[in-house]
Design a protein around this motif. Structure first.
Motif, PDB file in Angstrom:
ATOM      1  N   SER A 156      15.008   5.481 -13.546  1.00 38.31           N
ATOM      2  CA  SER A 156      16.045   5.276 -14.555  1.00 38.31           C
ATOM      3  C   SER A 156      15.887   3.940 -15.278  1.00 38.31           C
ATOM      4  CB  SER A 156      17.421   5.341 -13.882  1.00 38.31           C
ATOM      5  OG  SER A 156      18.434   4.841 -14.707  1.00 38.31           O
ATOM      6  N   ALA A 157      15.401   2.941 -14.573  1.00 39.01           N
ATOM      7  CA  ALA A 157      15.293   1.590 -15.136  1.00 39.01           C
ATOM      8  C   ALA A 157      14.079   1.474 -16.056  1.00 39.01           C
ATOM      9  CB  ALA A 157      15.184   0.566 -14.009  1.00 39.01           C
ATOM     10  N   PRO A 158      14.192   0.728 -17.141  1.00 40.92           N
ATOM     11  CA  PRO A 158      13.026   0.532 -18.008  1.00 40.92           C
ATOM     12  C   PRO A 158      12.026  -0.489 -17.474  1.00 40.92           C
ATOM     13  CG  PRO A 158      14.945  -0.530 -18.947  1.00 40.92           C
ATOM     14  CD  PRO A 158      15.423   0.205 -17.725  1.00 40.92           C
ATOM     15  N   LEU A 159      12.443  -1.293 -16.483  1.00 43.75           N
ATOM     16  CA  LEU A 159      11.615  -2.396 -16.020  1.00 43.75           C
ATOM     17  C   LEU A 159      11.684  -2.495 -14.501  1.00 43.75           C
ATOM     18  CD1 LEU A 159      10.016  -5.038 -16.797  1.00 43.75           C
ATOM     19  CD2 LEU A 159      12.235  -6.175 -16.844  1.00 43.75           C
ATOM     20  N   LEU A 160      10.533  -2.712 -13.885  1.00 45.37           N
ATOM     21  CA  LEU A 160      10.474  -2.925 -12.444  1.00 45.37           C
ATOM     22  C   LEU A 160       9.611  -4.153 -12.188  1.00 45.37           C
ATOM     23  CD1 LEU A 160      11.163  -1.771  -9.588  1.00 45.37           C
ATOM     24  CD2 LEU A 160       8.904  -0.691  -9.652  1.00 45.37           C
ATOM     25  N   ILE A 161      10.131  -5.047 -11.370  1.00 39.57           N
ATOM     26  CA  ILE A 161       9.360  -6.211 -10.941  1.00 39.57           C
ATOM     27  C   ILE A 161       9.045  -6.022  -9.463  1.00 39.57           C
ATOM     28  CG2 ILE A 161       9.317  -8.709 -10.627  1.00 39.57           C
ATOM     29  CD1 ILE A 161      11.309  -8.960 -12.939  1.00 39.57           C
ATOM     30  N   LEU A 162       7.755  -5.962  -9.147  1.00 42.59           N
ATOM     31  CA  LEU A 162       7.327  -5.944  -7.751  1.00 42.59           C
ATOM     32  C   LEU A 162       7.124  -7.385  -7.313  1.00 42.59           C
ATOM     33  CD1 LEU A 162       4.675  -3.057  -7.705  1.00 42.59           C
ATOM     34  CD2 LEU A 162       7.106  -2.937  -7.084  1.00 42.59           C
ATOM     35  N   VAL A 163       7.604  -7.710  -6.125  1.00 42.95           N
ATOM     36  CA  VAL A 163       7.535  -9.078  -5.622  1.00 42.95           C
ATOM     37  C   VAL A 163       6.617  -9.102  -4.399  1.00 42.95           C
ATOM     38  CG1 VAL A 163       8.853 -11.077  -4.838  1.00 42.95           C
ATOM     39  CG2 VAL A 163       9.906  -9.429  -6.419  1.00 42.95           C
ATOM     40  N   PHE A 164       5.480  -9.766  -4.557  1.00 46.11           N
ATOM     41  CA  PHE A 164       4.465  -9.848  -3.518  1.00 46.11           C
ATOM     42  C   PHE A 164       4.388 -11.272  -2.962  1.00 46.11           C
ATOM     43  CE2 PHE A 164       2.968  -6.589  -6.469  1.00 46.11           C
ATOM     44  CZ  PHE A 164       2.553  -5.569  -5.628  1.00 46.11           C
ATOM     45  N   ARG A 165       3.704 -11.380  -1.826  1.00 48.85           N
ATOM     46  CA  ARG A 165       3.323 -12.688  -1.280  1.00 48.85           C
ATOM     47  C   ARG A 165       2.046 -12.506  -0.479  1.00 48.85           C
ATOM     48  NH1 ARG A 165       4.463 -15.141   3.925  1.00 48.85           N
ATOM     49  NH2 ARG A 165       4.527 -13.466   5.411  1.00 48.85           N
ATOM     50  N   GLU A 166       1.310 -13.587  -0.336  1.00 50.63           N
ATOM     51  CA  GLU A 166       0.132 -13.552   0.523  1.00 50.63           C
ATOM     52  C   GLU A 166       0.614 -13.539   1.969  1.00 50.63           C
ATOM     53  OE1 GLU A 166      -2.831 -16.497  -0.332  1.00 50.63           O
ATOM     54  OE2 GLU A 166      -2.762 -16.053  -2.479  1.00 50.63           O
ATOM     55  N   LYS A 167      -0.034 -12.751   2.799  1.00 48.30           N
ATOM     56  CA  LYS A 167       0.338 -12.666   4.211  1.00 48.30           C
ATOM     57  C   LYS A 167      -0.048 -13.968   4.900  1.00 48.30           C
ATOM     58  CE  LYS A 167      -0.427  -7.719   4.167  1.00 48.30           C
ATOM     59  NZ  LYS A 167      -1.232  -6.599   4.626  1.00 48.30           N
ATOM     60  N   ASP A 168       0.930 -14.565   5.588  1.00 47.54           N
ATOM     61  CA  ASP A 168       0.707 -15.812   6.301  1.00 47.54           C
ATOM     62  C   ASP A 168       1.823 -15.961   7.318  1.00 47.54           C
ATOM     63  OD1 ASP A 168       0.375 -18.413   7.221  1.00 47.54           O
ATOM     64  OD2 ASP A 168       0.004 -19.247   5.233  1.00 47.54           O
ATOM     65  N   GLU A 169       1.550 -15.574   8.565  1.00 45.56           N
ATOM     66  CA  GLU A 169       2.580 -15.558   9.603  1.00 45.56           C
ATOM     67  C   GLU A 169       3.220 -16.919   9.837  1.00 45.56           C
ATOM     68  OE1 GLU A 169       1.216 -13.712  13.216  1.00 45.56           O
ATOM     69  OE2 GLU A 169       0.488 -11.948  12.142  1.00 45.56           O
ATOM     70  N   ILE A 170       2.481 -17.980   9.631  1.00 44.07           N
ATOM     71  CA  ILE A 170       3.029 -19.323   9.854  1.00 44.07           C
ATOM     72  C   ILE A 170       4.215 -19.578   8.920  1.00 44.07           C
ATOM     73  CG2 ILE A 170       2.523 -21.797   9.624  1.00 44.07           C
ATOM     74  CD1 ILE A 170      -0.360 -21.110  10.526  1.00 44.07           C
ATOM     75  N   TRP A 171       4.149 -19.011   7.724  1.00 48.71           N
ATOM     76  CA  TRP A 171       5.157 -19.285   6.710  1.00 48.71           C
ATOM     77  C   TRP A 171       6.144 -18.142   6.502  1.00 48.71           C
ATOM     78  CZ3 TRP A 171       6.017 -23.958   5.009  1.00 48.71           C
ATOM     79  CH2 TRP A 171       5.005 -24.914   5.139  1.00 48.71           C
ATOM     80  N   ASP A 172       6.140 -17.117   7.355  1.00 42.00           N
ATOM     81  CA  ASP A 172       6.989 -15.944   7.138  1.00 42.00           C
ATOM     82  C   ASP A 172       8.434 -16.298   6.773  1.00 42.00           C
ATOM     83  OD1 ASP A 172       4.950 -14.135   7.526  1.00 42.00           O
ATOM     84  OD2 ASP A 172       5.657 -13.441   9.487  1.00 42.00           O
ATOM     85  N   LEU A 173       9.138 -16.996   7.656  1.00 40.39           N
ATOM     86  CA  LEU A 173      10.561 -17.252   7.429  1.00 40.39           C
ATOM     87  C   LEU A 173      10.802 -18.037   6.142  1.00 40.39           C
ATOM     88  CD1 LEU A 173      13.470 -16.964   8.300  1.00 40.39           C
ATOM     89  CD2 LEU A 173      13.177 -18.996   9.728  1.00 40.39           C
ATOM     90  N   GLY A 174      10.096 -19.131   5.968  1.00 40.44           N
ATOM     91  CA  GLY A 174      10.278 -19.947   4.765  1.00 40.44           C
ATOM     92  C   GLY A 174       9.948 -19.180   3.498  1.00 40.44           C
ATOM     93  N   ASP A 175       8.886 -18.385   3.550  1.00 42.90           N
ATOM     94  CA  ASP A 175       8.509 -17.599   2.369  1.00 42.90           C
ATOM     95  C   ASP A 175       9.547 -16.536   2.047  1.00 42.90           C
ATOM     96  OD1 ASP A 175       6.207 -19.088   2.057  1.00 42.90           O
ATOM     97  OD2 ASP A 175       4.831 -17.469   2.605  1.00 42.90           O
ATOM     98  N   TYR A 176      10.045 -15.841   3.069  1.00 43.20           N
ATOM     99  CA  TYR A 176      11.038 -14.791   2.808  1.00 43.20           C
ATOM    100  C   TYR A 176      12.330 -15.364   2.230  1.00 43.20           C
ATOM    101  CZ  TYR A 176       8.012 -11.710   5.549  1.00 43.20           C
ATOM    102  OH  TYR A 176       6.955 -10.982   6.033  1.00 43.20           O
ATOM    103  N   VAL A 177      12.770 -16.485   2.771  1.00 47.76           N
ATOM    104  CA  VAL A 177      13.981 -17.119   2.244  1.00 47.76           C
ATOM    105  C   VAL A 177      13.742 -17.573   0.804  1.00 47.76           C
ATOM    106  CG1 VAL A 177      15.543 -19.091   2.496  1.00 47.76           C
ATOM    107  CG2 VAL A 177      14.858 -17.772   4.509  1.00 47.76           C
ATOM    108  N   SER A 178      12.592 -18.167   0.559  1.00 47.71           N
ATOM    109  CA  SER A 178      12.257 -18.636  -0.795  1.00 47.71           C
ATOM    110  C   SER A 178      12.181 -17.475  -1.781  1.00 47.71           C
ATOM    111  CB  SER A 178      10.919 -19.382  -0.771  1.00 47.71           C
ATOM    112  OG  SER A 178      10.990 -20.508   0.078  1.00 47.71           O
ATOM    113  N   ILE A 179      11.563 -16.387  -1.368  1.00 50.37           N
ATOM    114  CA  ILE A 179      11.439 -15.217  -2.237  1.00 50.37           C
ATOM    115  C   ILE A 179      12.804 -14.606  -2.501  1.00 50.37           C
ATOM    116  CG2 ILE A 179      10.557 -12.848  -2.335  1.00 50.37           C
ATOM    117  CD1 ILE A 179       7.964 -14.011  -1.001  1.00 50.37           C
ATOM    118  N   GLY A 180      13.663 -14.586  -1.489  1.00 54.58           N
ATOM    119  CA  GLY A 180      15.031 -14.103  -1.693  1.00 54.58           C
ATOM    120  C   GLY A 180      15.759 -14.922  -2.747  1.00 54.58           C
ATOM    121  N   ALA A 181      15.556 -16.234  -2.709  1.00 53.76           N
ATOM    122  CA  ALA A 181      16.180 -17.101  -3.712  1.00 53.76           C
ATOM    123  C   ALA A 181      15.624 -16.802  -5.105  1.00 53.76           C
ATOM    124  CB  ALA A 181      15.967 -18.571  -3.345  1.00 53.76           C
TER     125      ALA A 181
END
Length: 184
Positions: free
Chosen positions: A89-114
């Protein structure tokens, strides 16, 4: 628009008008994510803008999960069907990726959420609607392969467009339910 108004007016929009989002507005959405704070200034998000057949293919990958799966899927995965229809239904979709890096999982997920929240709030500011979609998790591998980035992690997606609905605010917990005090 005043920031407080933007925050109060933000809703999860799942129905959109058949109207393209202008490139200037897409640039402003991306810029809002680019300027977002992140843990250790890693800026771990990588954004892919999809429109038309490309975003519809992501939706189809999500729907194929139900058509090709010979096993009964857990009930919580059924929301993926509705998310796929929202993407169509939407005209636009943004896919949000990150490089896999277990050391940074929590910080990256919180940052991406922001960063995603910056996009969603900027959408309101631009008279657009959006919904944050996590149901891409069930077909992450297939979507990453389709997008050409099988080595990246697909964290989430955001559907965006001109709203074709005006949902009421959903109930929120009272402040005393979310603010806790230090125990002695």
């Amino acid at each position: 628009m005043e920031f407080e108004t933007v925050v109060k007016n933000r809703r999860s929009i799942r129905k959109y008008q058949d109207k393209k989002v202008e490139s200037e507005k897409i640039e402003k959405l991306i810029e809002s994510a680019r300027l977002c704070q992140s843990a250790k200034n890693r800026q771990p998000w990588q954004l892919m803008i999809l429109q038309d057949e490309e975003k519809d293919q992501v939706a189809q990958i999500m729907l194929d999960l139900f058509e090709t799966n010979v096993y009964e899927l857990p009930g919580y995965m059924n929301s993926s069907k509705y998310s796929a229809w929202t993407i169509k239904s939407a005209p636009l979709l943004i896919l949000v990726f990150r490089e896999k890096d277990e050391i940074w999982d929590l910080g990256d997920y919180v940052s991406i959420g922001a960063a995603i929240e910056h996009i969603c709030l900027e959408a309101v500011n631009l008279d657009l609607g959006s919904v944050w979609i996590r149901d891409t998790a069930y077909t992450e591998k297939e979507i990453c392969t389709y997008a050409g980035y099988p080595d990246l992690e697909l964290v989430s997606a955001v559907a965006i467009g001109y709203p074709d609905e005006d949902p009421k605010a959903r109930p929120r917990k009272a402040i005393d339910e979310i603010v806790i005090k230090k125990k002695s």
